[in-house]
Motif scaffolding. Structure first.
Motif, PDB file in Angstrom:
ATOM      1  N   HIS A  36       0.849  -1.187   0.000  1.00 50.53           N
ATOM      2  CA  HIS A  36       0.000   0.000   0.000  1.00 50.53           C
ATOM      3  C   HIS A  36       0.887   1.240   0.000  1.00 50.53           C
ATOM      4  O   HIS A  36       2.105   1.166   0.200  1.00 50.53           O
ATOM      5  N   ASN A  39       3.361   1.773   2.846  1.00 41.33           N
ATOM      6  CA  ASN A  39       4.625   1.039   2.701  1.00 41.33           C
ATOM      7  C   ASN A  39       5.567   1.791   1.757  1.00 41.33           C
ATOM      8  O   ASN A  39       6.764   1.936   2.020  1.00 41.33           O
ATOM      9  N   ASP A 108       5.252  -1.026  -9.074  1.00 41.58           N
ATOM     10  CA  ASP A 108       4.900   0.174  -8.305  1.00 41.58           C
ATOM     11  C   ASP A 108       6.114   1.088  -8.159  1.00 41.58           C
ATOM     12  O   ASP A 108       6.000   2.313  -8.291  1.00 41.58           O
ATOM     13  N   MET A 280      -2.221   3.354   8.441  1.00 41.83           N
ATOM     14  CA  MET A 280      -2.682   2.660   7.240  1.00 41.83           C
ATOM     15  C   MET A 280      -2.291   1.188   7.302  1.00 41.83           C
ATOM     16  O   MET A 280      -1.221   0.832   7.779  1.00 41.83           O
ATOM     17  N   SER A 281      -3.182   0.315   6.842  1.00 43.13           N
ATOM     18  CA  SER A 281      -2.870  -1.109   6.817  1.00 43.13           C
ATOM     19  C   SER A 281      -3.619  -1.760   5.668  1.00 43.13           C
ATOM     20  O   SER A 281      -4.464  -1.147   5.024  1.00 43.13           O
ATOM     21  N   LYS A 282      -3.269  -3.035   5.432  1.00 43.44           N
ATOM     22  CA  LYS A 282      -3.929  -3.787   4.374  1.00 43.44           C
ATOM     23  C   LYS A 282      -5.277  -4.359   4.830  1.00 43.44           C
ATOM     24  O   LYS A 282      -6.045  -4.843   4.022  1.00 43.44           O
ATOM     25  N   GLU A 286     -10.221   1.309   2.800  1.00 42.18           N
ATOM     26  CA  GLU A 286      -9.896   1.183   1.388  1.00 42.18           C
ATOM     27  C   GLU A 286      -8.414   0.848   1.247  1.00 42.18           C
ATOM     28  O   GLU A 286      -7.561   1.501   1.848  1.00 42.18           O
ATOM     29  N   PHE A 287      -8.107  -0.185   0.461  1.00 46.92           N
ATOM     30  CA  PHE A 287      -6.730  -0.633   0.273  1.00 46.92           C
ATOM     31  C   PHE A 287      -6.061   0.294  -0.730  1.00 46.92           C
ATOM     32  O   PHE A 287      -6.297   0.200  -1.937  1.00 46.92           O
ATOM     33  N   LEU A 288      -5.254   1.209  -0.232  1.00 43.10           N
ATOM     34  CA  LEU A 288      -4.697   2.277  -1.054  1.00 43.10           C
ATOM     35  C   LEU A 288      -3.405   1.826  -1.727  1.00 43.10           C
ATOM     36  O   LEU A 288      -2.360   1.727  -1.087  1.00 43.10           O
ATOM     37  N   THR A 289      -3.486   1.556  -3.007  1.00 40.75           N
ATOM     38  CA  THR A 289      -2.340   1.138  -3.801  1.00 40.75           C
ATOM     39  C   THR A 289      -2.056   2.172  -4.880  1.00 40.75           C
ATOM     40  O   THR A 289      -2.881   3.045  -5.169  1.00 40.75           O
TER      41      THR A 289
END
Length: 480
Positions: A36, A39, A108, A280-282, A286-289
């Motif tokens: 995410h 990270n 990414d 923030m976590s997985k 909402e999974f922010l990628t």
């Protein structure tokens, strides 16, 4: 360069074991899921640090691990294996999961202009190194066997806690309330070096060892990989602040006990990217990628710009409004650079002066916000466009915002969207011939003093969703 050292809790002059060379290690991802953007903030800042060191004249050897075995869902050696969890979730093998998410991570990184480290080593590729280190720790009394596992004995150390202050009673098993007790441990902060009795019947990856078939604990991999590729003396170890304890604390314990001398002199920790709801976590919200940002219309480099506007040792709050502001500021910056005219001679004296300022600003604990400000200082400088473009390109080797490439594309877009009438009237829009024709008709009507017709055409354009702005020598139009 002066850099804050997490191990001493102060900003220090950065010095290396071998003058002019930096042995640098960065903790890589556990490849059981997408990274995410929280990270990736750490990797963005580590990337800037590496590029600054190279810019400042250092020869840098940067090593990164890929965790594809041994990392449990709790950093304290409890819970489920993250890789096995990912394999079950997607009905694939552990190695298939590892390869897929390793590729996704580096894609990414590519989109965020993060340079690939000189060495990228999956944990599964260095089993012999871990066994050699663990064997010596057992032989010298720093490790013991219990319940089918090999543990590091933290009570053998004069000082275990490095980055945080804790009570000594925490070394005792089960002292702190709510902590899961591992009955095999002699002391609270002992940690697993090697699992020889798997916690999971279907554990996918196992190897022979002097203590039986098993697999390495998470912490040993970074020590083994770093010693293999960086040598016995590490100058700079990087990671997220959440890695400081217990992961980096355990790395120091096992490495220095094995080597018999100090291991890493400088520790660089990047603080969290938080949401308004917390860290923030997985697993929540909402999974922010990076992919999600792109799907919502954001340039990944606008996110990099967002990260650079804050100091790495400060928590950063992510909201869509904050990202909107960063994207707007980034686009305006590109627009200002696009307005510069390429070509001409660079003023060497001014170039050297501004470069020295940039080195000093960025060299003060990697002050990226001042690095971005240096770009604006160049744009306001009393010098020619050639010098400004040369300086911006030079600074961007560190900031990596693709400023010159983006500006060149903007210039090409503007040039393509311009239509010039026989009378020199310039129409700047979005390259639509039909709209250009209507705009030109309005101009001709105004020129003939037929204002009613000019107003009619303006209303027609407005109905089509076109906004027009008259400027000196022409008109700009855009869709709204």
């Amino acid at each position: 360069m002066y850099l804050y050292n997490s191990a001493t809790h102060k900003k220090e002059e950065f010095k290396t074991h071998t003058p002019g060379r930096v042995e640098m290690y960065t903790c890589g991802p556990t490849v059981y899921h997408f990274a995410h953007i929280g990270n990736l903030r750490s990797y963005v800042m580590e990337d800037v640090l590496e590029k600054y060191l190279r810019y400042a004249g250092y020869d840098v050897n940067r090593v990164m691990n890929i965790t594809d075995v041994g990392h449990l869902s709790s950093d304290a050696d409890t819970g489920e294996d993250k890789m096995l969890k990912g394999a079950k979730r997607e009905h694939k093998t552990v190695l298939e999961i590892a390869q897929f998410y390793t590729d996704a991570f580096f894609e990414d990184c590519r989109r965020l202009n993060i340079k690939r480290p000189d060495v990228v080593q999956p944990a599964t590729g260095c089993i012999d190194e871990y066994i050699r280190i663990i064997s010596k720790l057992v032989d010298t009394g720093y490790a013991y066997l219990a319940g089918g596992n090999v543990y590091f004995d933290s009570s053998k150390l004069a000082r275990y806690y490095i980055f945080n202050d804790h009570d000594e009673e925490d070394l005792a098993v089960g002292v702190r309330e709510g902590v899961e007790e591992d009955e095999n441990k002699r002391n609270r902060n002992d940690f697993v070096l090697w699992f020889t009795k798997s916690k999971f019947e279907d554990q996918a990856l196992k190897w022979d060892s002097p203590w039986g078939v098993g697999y390495p604990g998470w912490h040993i991999e970074c020590s083994g990989i770093s010693m293999k590729y960086n040598g016995e003396f590490l100058d700079l170890h990087c990671g997220g602040v959440d890695n400081a304890f217990p992961h980096h604390t355990n790395e120091i314990a096992q490495s220095e006990s094995y080597l018999g001398h100090p291991w890493c002199t400088h520790w660089f920790h990047v603080h969290h990217l938080n949401t308004n709801d917390g860290k923030m976590s997985k697993s929540k919200g909402e999974f922010l990628t990076v992919s999600l940002l792109e799907e919502k219309g954001y340039d990944p480099l606008a996110y990099r710009y967002f990260c650079l506007q804050s100091h790495y040792r400060k928590g950063l709050v992510f909201t869509w409004e904050n990202l909107d502001n960063a994207q707007g500021a980034y686009q305006k910056l590109v627009g200002r650079i696009a307005a510069l005219v390429p070509g001409g001679e660079v003023d060497h004296e001014i170039f050297v002066d501004y470069k020295a300022r940039f080195l000093q600003q960025m060299g003060n604990d990697l002050n990226t916000s001042m690095g971005v400000t240096a770009i604006f200082d160049v744009l306001k400088a009393k010098t020619n466009d050639a010098t400004k473009l040369a300086l911006i390109g030079d600074f961007d080797t560190v900031l990596s915002l693709s400023l010159l490439d983006k500006a060149a594309a903007k210039r090409a877009e503007i040039a393509q969207a311009q239509t010039t009438s026989a009378g020199g009237y310039v129409i700047t829009g979005q390259g639509d011939p039909e709209i250009d024709a209507l705009v030109l008709q309005r101009y001709e009507a105004k020129k003939a003093k037929n204002f009613a017709e000019a107003d009619r055409i303006r209303d027609e354009l407005k109905a089509l969703g076109i906004e027009i702005v008259d400027v000196k020598g022409g008109v700009n139009w855009k869709r709204v």
